[in-house]
Design a protein around this motif. Structure first.
Motif, mmCIF file in Angstrom:
data_model
loop_
_atom_site.group_PDB
_atom_site.id
_atom_site.type_symbol
_atom_site.label_atom_id
_atom_site.label_comp_id
_atom_site.label_asym_id
_atom_site.label_seq_id
_atom_site.Cartn_x
_atom_site.Cartn_y
_atom_site.Cartn_z
ATOM 1 N N ARG A 107 -7.330 1.470 8.774
ATOM 2 C CA ARG A 107 -7.495 2.906 8.967
ATOM 3 C C ARG A 107 -6.188 3.664 8.687
ATOM 4 O O ARG A 107 -6.177 4.652 7.956
ATOM 5 C CB ARG A 107 -7.957 3.175 10.406
ATOM 6 N N GLU A 108 -5.097 3.158 9.254
ATOM 7 C CA GLU A 108 -3.841 3.906 9.174
ATOM 8 C C GLU A 108 -3.159 3.738 7.817
ATOM 9 O O GLU A 108 -2.793 4.715 7.170
ATOM 10 C CB GLU A 108 -2.882 3.445 10.287
ATOM 11 N N VAL A 109 -2.987 2.485 7.400
ATOM 12 C CA VAL A 109 -2.136 2.213 6.246
ATOM 13 C C VAL A 109 -2.895 2.423 4.932
ATOM 14 O O VAL A 109 -2.359 2.976 3.984
ATOM 15 C CB VAL A 109 -1.528 0.787 6.330
ATOM 16 N N PRO A 153 0.818 -1.222 0.000
ATOM 17 C CA PRO A 153 0.000 0.000 0.000
ATOM 18 C C PRO A 153 0.851 1.272 0.000
ATOM 19 O O PRO A 153 0.459 2.269 -0.617
ATOM 20 C CB PRO A 153 -0.823 -0.108 1.294
ATOM 21 N N ASN A 154 1.997 1.227 0.661
ATOM 22 C CA ASN A 154 2.806 2.446 0.767
ATOM 23 C C ASN A 154 3.380 2.914 -0.572
ATOM 24 O O ASN A 154 3.793 4.058 -0.707
ATOM 25 C CB ASN A 154 3.947 2.243 1.764
ATOM 26 N N LYS A 155 3.431 2.002 -1.533
ATOM 27 C CA LYS A 155 3.996 2.352 -2.824
ATOM 28 C C LYS A 155 3.077 3.251 -3.647
ATOM 29 O O LYS A 155 3.488 3.841 -4.634
ATOM 30 C CB LYS A 155 4.247 1.054 -3.613
ATOM 31 N N TYR A 156 1.788 3.308 -3.285
ATOM 32 C CA TYR A 156 0.815 4.010 -4.132
ATOM 33 C C TYR A 156 0.195 5.184 -3.395
ATOM 34 O O TYR A 156 0.149 5.222 -2.174
ATOM 35 C CB TYR A 156 -0.275 3.022 -4.589
ATOM 36 N N ASN A 157 -0.312 6.120 -4.188
ATOM 37 C CA ASN A 157 -0.995 7.270 -3.617
ATOM 38 C C ASN A 157 -2.459 6.900 -3.397
ATOM 39 O O ASN A 157 -3.223 6.737 -4.355
ATOM 40 C CB ASN A 157 -0.879 8.451 -4.581
ATOM 41 N N LEU A 158 -2.841 6.788 -2.134
ATOM 42 C CA LEU A 158 -4.203 6.349 -1.816
ATOM 43 C C LEU A 158 -5.027 7.514 -1.270
ATOM 44 O O LEU A 158 -6.061 7.325 -0.630
ATOM 45 C CB LEU A 158 -4.154 5.200 -0.794
ATOM 46 N N LYS A 159 -4.577 8.717 -1.512
ATOM 47 C CA LYS A 159 -5.196 9.893 -0.894
ATOM 48 C C LYS A 159 -6.616 10.172 -1.389
ATOM 49 O O LYS A 159 -7.356 10.923 -0.759
ATOM 50 C CB LYS A 159 -4.313 11.125 -1.125
ATOM 51 N N SER A 160 -6.985 9.594 -2.534
ATOM 52 C CA SER A 160 -8.357 9.810 -3.011
ATOM 53 C C SER A 160 -9.386 9.161 -2.086
ATOM 54 O O SER A 160 -10.545 9.572 -2.061
ATOM 55 C CB SER A 160 -8.512 9.239 -4.429
ATOM 56 N N LEU A 161 -8.991 8.163 -1.313
ATOM 57 C CA LEU A 161 -9.951 7.449 -0.462
ATOM 58 C C LEU A 161 -10.543 8.375 0.592
ATOM 59 O O LEU A 161 -9.824 9.148 1.220
ATOM 60 C CB LEU A 161 -9.270 6.265 0.229
ATOM 61 N N ARG A 162 -11.880 8.264 0.783
ATOM 62 C CA ARG A 162 -12.498 9.065 1.838
ATOM 63 C C ARG A 162 -13.388 8.228 2.752
ATOM 64 O O ARG A 162 -13.841 8.689 3.792
ATOM 65 C CB ARG A 162 -13.276 10.244 1.254
ATOM 66 N N LEU A 163 -13.633 6.959 2.376
ATOM 67 C CA LEU A 163 -14.425 6.074 3.228
ATOM 68 C C LEU A 163 -14.032 4.629 2.978
ATOM 69 O O LEU A 163 -13.794 4.239 1.832
ATOM 70 C CB LEU A 163 -15.915 6.264 2.929
ATOM 71 N N LEU A 164 -13.954 3.837 4.048
ATOM 72 C CA LEU A 164 -13.594 2.423 3.922
ATOM 73 C C LEU A 164 -14.691 1.570 4.550
ATOM 74 O O LEU A 164 -15.250 1.936 5.590
ATOM 75 C CB LEU A 164 -12.285 2.142 4.665
ATOM 76 N N GLY A 165 -14.972 0.423 3.922
ATOM 77 C CA GLY A 165 -15.979 -0.476 4.471
ATOM 78 C C GLY A 165 -15.444 -1.886 4.603
ATOM 79 O O GLY A 165 -14.480 -2.272 3.935
#
Ligand code: WTA
Length: 648
Positions: free
Chosen positions: A397-399, A370-382
C-alpha cells in the motif's frame, strides 16, 4: 480449547476507499443486496453481459455435486473476447502491450488479435483438430499463447495449458491424461537473461506414448531446434491461412479448458471448466473487483497463462471486458530488480494484480527499487495466491501504491475458476491481510469439524455452500475423485482445503492450507498467523513456519525466515523474534527454533512448500544452537526441491 483452528492475530487498522474512488466505482454497496434478493436472477443478469448466440433455458441445474449453468445457451468464448469489440467499433483499441524480457515490444489491437486468432483457428482446422479435441499449449508468456488459447476456444477444442517451467515428464503426464492430439509450443522463451528451450522438452515428452499428431512451433528465440515429421512452424502454417473464420456457437457447458493442479501428493488433477458460467464469472469479477474502465485503464496481471490467474485475468476476463493490458515475458529481476516498476512507469499502469511471493521478494530487495520510479499512475492493487501478511500488505500500500490505492486481496482457486472472496474496492473498508467477504452472488462459510458455523471470532474450515457459475465441473474423466476430493469432508459442502477465521467484525481471514496446520499442545495453530507475526518484525521480509514433532508438545513450531535487505543475522535476532511473536500473538505460538535462510522452497506458481520444510525441520537435531543461517539448511532445502521437481 476445542476450536477447529485458533484465532490468534488481531488487526485494528482499516482503510476505507477515498470518496473519489467510491463515487466512480463500478460496484456500489447495493450490489450485495441485489444479489442477495435473488441470486439466480443476479447471475442471469451478469450472464446477459456476454453475447449469446442462443439464450439459455435454465439458469442452474444442480445435481450435487454436478452443476450446469445457463443450460441450453450457446456462445463462443473467442467471439466474446474479440469479435464483439471489433464489430462494436473498438477494433483499434490496444489489447496487449507486450514486452519481451530482452526489451522487444509489440502493440496488438483487438482487430489484430482477431485476425491472428481467425488464422490460427483455420490452421488448427487444417491440422484436423475438431471441436471436443484436446490441445496442449506449452508456451512462454508471449501473445501467441493467448492467441492459441482463443483459437482453440473458437473451434471448440479444449485447451490444456501446461506452464513452461514444467519438465518433460510432467508435460507428458498431462498430454496423456488429457489425450491431446496437438501440442502448441515455441522454440523457447527468454528468462533471466537467457533463452530456455521448450521445443526440445516437447521432443523429450513425446518419446512417451501419446496420440499427438502434430506439434505447432512458434519461433520466439531463434535457437536451434530439431523439426521432425510431426512438427510445423507456426509462421509457415498460420501466416498463409485465410483471415476469415466465423465463430461457431457452442453449448454453455462445452468444455473450454482443462488445467492441471499439482496437488501435494497424488497425481495432478485435471480441473475441468466449461464455457458460459466460467466466462460470466470471470468477466463479472474482473469488472467489479478491478474496477476496470476499459477506455482509460492500463491493466497488468503479472501471472503466467500457465496458471488459472493467467486464464481468468489475462485472457478471458480482461479481453471480454475490452481491457488494454501489459504482458511481460520475463522475470522481475532481469536485467535489474526494478524491472516491474520501470514498466509500470513506462506504460502508465493503473491496475496491478500480483502475488504475495513477489511483494515479499520486493520487500527483501529493498525500497530503493520502487522508489526509483514514478508509480503515480497506479490506482488499484490486487493480490492473489497465498495469504498476504498484514505487513506485506502495508508495504504494498505505502511503497507501491503511495497510500493512494485500494488493495483487493482476492481468494479463489483453480477449482473456483474466478474470484470468490475479495473486497469491493469502492465499497469495502479493508483490513491489511484480510480478504474481507464473499463477492455479491457468492456464498461461503467458516465451519468447525461438525460443519457448524463458527461465528465471529472463531476459526475453522472454509467451505462453499452454494454452486457458483465458474465452478469446476469435475476432474477430467475422474468423477469419483472429484466427489472424494472436494465433496466428501462435509455433506453437501465444497471444501476448499483452506483454513479461515472470522474476526469480531465478521471479516474473513484465510489461514493457509489445513494440511499445514500445526498442533501445539492441543492448540490448532495456522501457519499464516505465526508467519504474519514474524513478518511484522522489522528485520523480516518473508517467513514460513511448520510443526515439527516434539516430545513435549506434540508439535513445536519451527520457523524459516528471510531477512530484509541490509539486515545481518546474529544470536540476538532469534531471541528478539521469539519475543516478538509472543507479544503479537501469545506464548503458545512462540517458535522453538528459527532458521535464517536465503530462499524458501516454492512451487512453480510461487507458493511456499511447507511439507518440504517439515522434512528439513524434523531431520535436524532438536534445540541445535547453530541454527541461524546454517548453510546445511539451505542444502537440505535445495536437495528436497530438486527431487520434488523431478517427481512432478
Ligand atoms: C491459496 C490461485 C489466501 C489458497 C488463484 C487456495 C489464497 C490456493 C489466496 C489456490 C488469498 C489463493 N489468500 N490464500 N487471497 N488466493 N490462495 O489453484 O490456499 O493456484 O486454496 O489458484 O491458493 O491456488 P491456485
Amino acid at each position: 480449547m476445542n476450536d477447529s483452528l485458533s484465532n490468534l492475530l488481531s488487526e485494528n487498522r482499516t482503510f476505507a476507499p477515498s470518496a473519489e474512488f467510491a463515487a466512480q466505482a463500478n460496484a456500489k454497496a447495493d450490489l450485495y443486496e441485489i444479489a442477495e434478493r435473488d441470486r439466480l436472477a443476479f447471475w442471469e443478469e451478469q450472464a446477459s453481459n456476454l453475447h449469446w448466440h442462443e439464450k439459455w433455458n435454465q439458469v442452474l441445474d444442480w445435481q450435487p455435486p454436478f452443476a450446469k449453468w445457463f443450460a441450453g445457451g450457446k456462445l463462443n468464448a473467442s467471439y466474446n473476447a474479440l469479435d464483439r469489440h471489433v464489430l462494436e467499433g473498438r477494433g483499434d483499441r490496444v489489447a496487449f502491450l507486450f514486452e519481451g524480457e530482452p526489451g522487444d515490444t509489440r502493440e496488438i489491437t483487438y482487430a489484430q488479435m482477431l485476425t491472428e486468432v481467425k488464422k490460427t483457428a483455420n490452421a488448427l482446422l487444417s491440422l484436423g483438430v475438431k471441436d471436443g479435441d484436446r490441445v496442449a499449449i506449452y508456451m512462454p508468456m508471449i501473445p501467441e499463447a493467448a492467441v492459441a488459447m482463443l483459437a482453440c476456444a473458437r473451434i471448440g477444442a479444449t485447451h490444456s495449458v501446461v506452464f513452461g517451467g514444467f519438465s518433460a515428464d510432467s508435460l507428458l503426464a498431462r498430454i496423456q491424461d488429457a489425450d491431446a492430439t496437438l501440442v502448441i509450443t515455441a522454440d523457447g522463451g527468454f528468462r533471466k537473461g537467457g533463452a530456455f528451450g521448450l521445443k526440445s522438452i516437447v521432443d523429450d515428452a513425446l518419446k512417451g506414448e501419446t496420440n499427438v499428431q502434430h506439434v505447432l512451433v512458434v519461433k520466439r528465440t531463434g535457437q536451434d531446434v530439431t523439426m521432425g515429421a510431426k512438427d510445423i512452424w507456426w509462421h509457415e502454417l498460420v501466416d498463409k491461412q485465410s483471415a476469415e473464420h466465423e465463430a461457431q456457437p457452442f453449448d454453455s457447458e462445452h468444455p473450454l479448458f482443462i488445467l492441471y493442479t499439482s496437488g501435494t501428493t497424488a497425481k495432478p488433477k485435471g480441473i475441468a471448466h466449461t464455457t458460459g458460467g466460467y466466462l460470466t464469472q470471470a468477466a463479472y469479477t474482473h469488472r467489479i473487483v478491478f474496477d476496470l474502465k476499459p477506455e482509460t485503464d492500463i491493466y497488468w496481471c503479472t501471472a503466467d497463462v500457465g496458471w488459472i490467474t493467467g486464464h481468468s485475468y489475462v485472457v478471458y476476463g480482461p479481453l471480454i471486458n475490452g481491457a488494454t493490458q501489459v504482458m511481460y515475458e520475463g522475470t522481475p529481476d532481469t536485467p535489474h530488480k526494478g524491472r516491474i516498476f520501470e514498466m509500470i512507469e513506462k506504460y502508465g499502469v493503473t491496475i496491478l494484480y500480483t502475488a504475495p511471493t513477489l511483494i515479499r521478494t520486493w520487500m527483501k530487495w529493498g525500497d530503493e527499487f520502487p522508489n526509483k520510479y514514478n508509480l503515480k499512475s497506479l490506482r488499484l492493487l490486487g493480490s492473489v495466491g497465498e495469504p498476504i501478511n498484514p505487513e506485506a500488505w502495508m508495504w504494498y500500500r505505502e511503497v507501491v501504491g503511495g497510500n493512494n490505492c485500494p488493495i483487493v486481496d482476492t481468494w479463489w482457486q483453480t477449482e473456483t475458476g474466478a474470484i470468490m472472496i475479495s473486497p469491493l474496492p469502492g465499497v469495502t473498508a479493508t483490513k491489511p491481510g484480510s480478504a474481507m467477504r464473499t463477492l455479491p452472488g457468492i456464498s461461503a462459510k467458516v465451519v468447525d469439524d461438525e460443519a457448524k458455523e463458527v461465528g465471529n471470532g472463531g476459526g475453522g474450515y472454509l467451505v462453499l455452500d452454494k454452486p457458483w457459475p465458474s465452478m469446476l465441473r469435475g476432474i477430467w474423466r475422474e468423477p469419483d475423485r472429484y466427489k472424494e476430493t472436494y465433496w466428501s469432508r462435509f455433506d453437501g459442502l465444497y471444501f476448499a482445503g483452506d483454513g479461515a477465521k472470522l474476526d469480531d467484525d465478521g471479516a474473513l481471514w484465510l489461514l493457509g492450507r489445513v494440511d499445514d496446520v500445526m498442533n501445539v499442545s492441543g492448540h490448532r495453530i495456522s501457519t499464516t498467523e505465526v508467519e504474519s507475526a514474524l513478518v511484522s518484525h522489522h528485520a523480516i521480509a518473508e517467513a514460513a513456519v511448520v510443526g515439527a514433532n516434539d516430545e513435549l508438545t506434540g508439535q513445536a513450531i519451527v520457523a524459516f525466515v528471510i531477512l530484509r535487505g541490509g539486515v545481518e543475522p546474529d544470536q540476538e535476532l532469534e531471541k528478539s523474534l521469539k519475543a516478538h511473536v509472543t507479544k503479537e500473538i501469545g506464548a503458545i505460538a512462540r517458535p522453538r527454533q528459527i532458521m535464517v535462510v536465503a530462499e524458501l522452497p516454492k512451487t512453480r506458481s510461487g507458493k511456499i512448500m511447507r511439507r518440504l520444510l517439515r522434512d528439513v525441520a524434523e531431520n535436524r537435531a532438536v534445540g541445535d544452537a547453530t541454527t541461524l543461517a546454517d548453510p546445511n539448511v539451505m542444502k537440505l532445502i535445495s536437495e528436497g526441491l530438486q527431487s520434488e521437481k523431478k517427481e512432478d
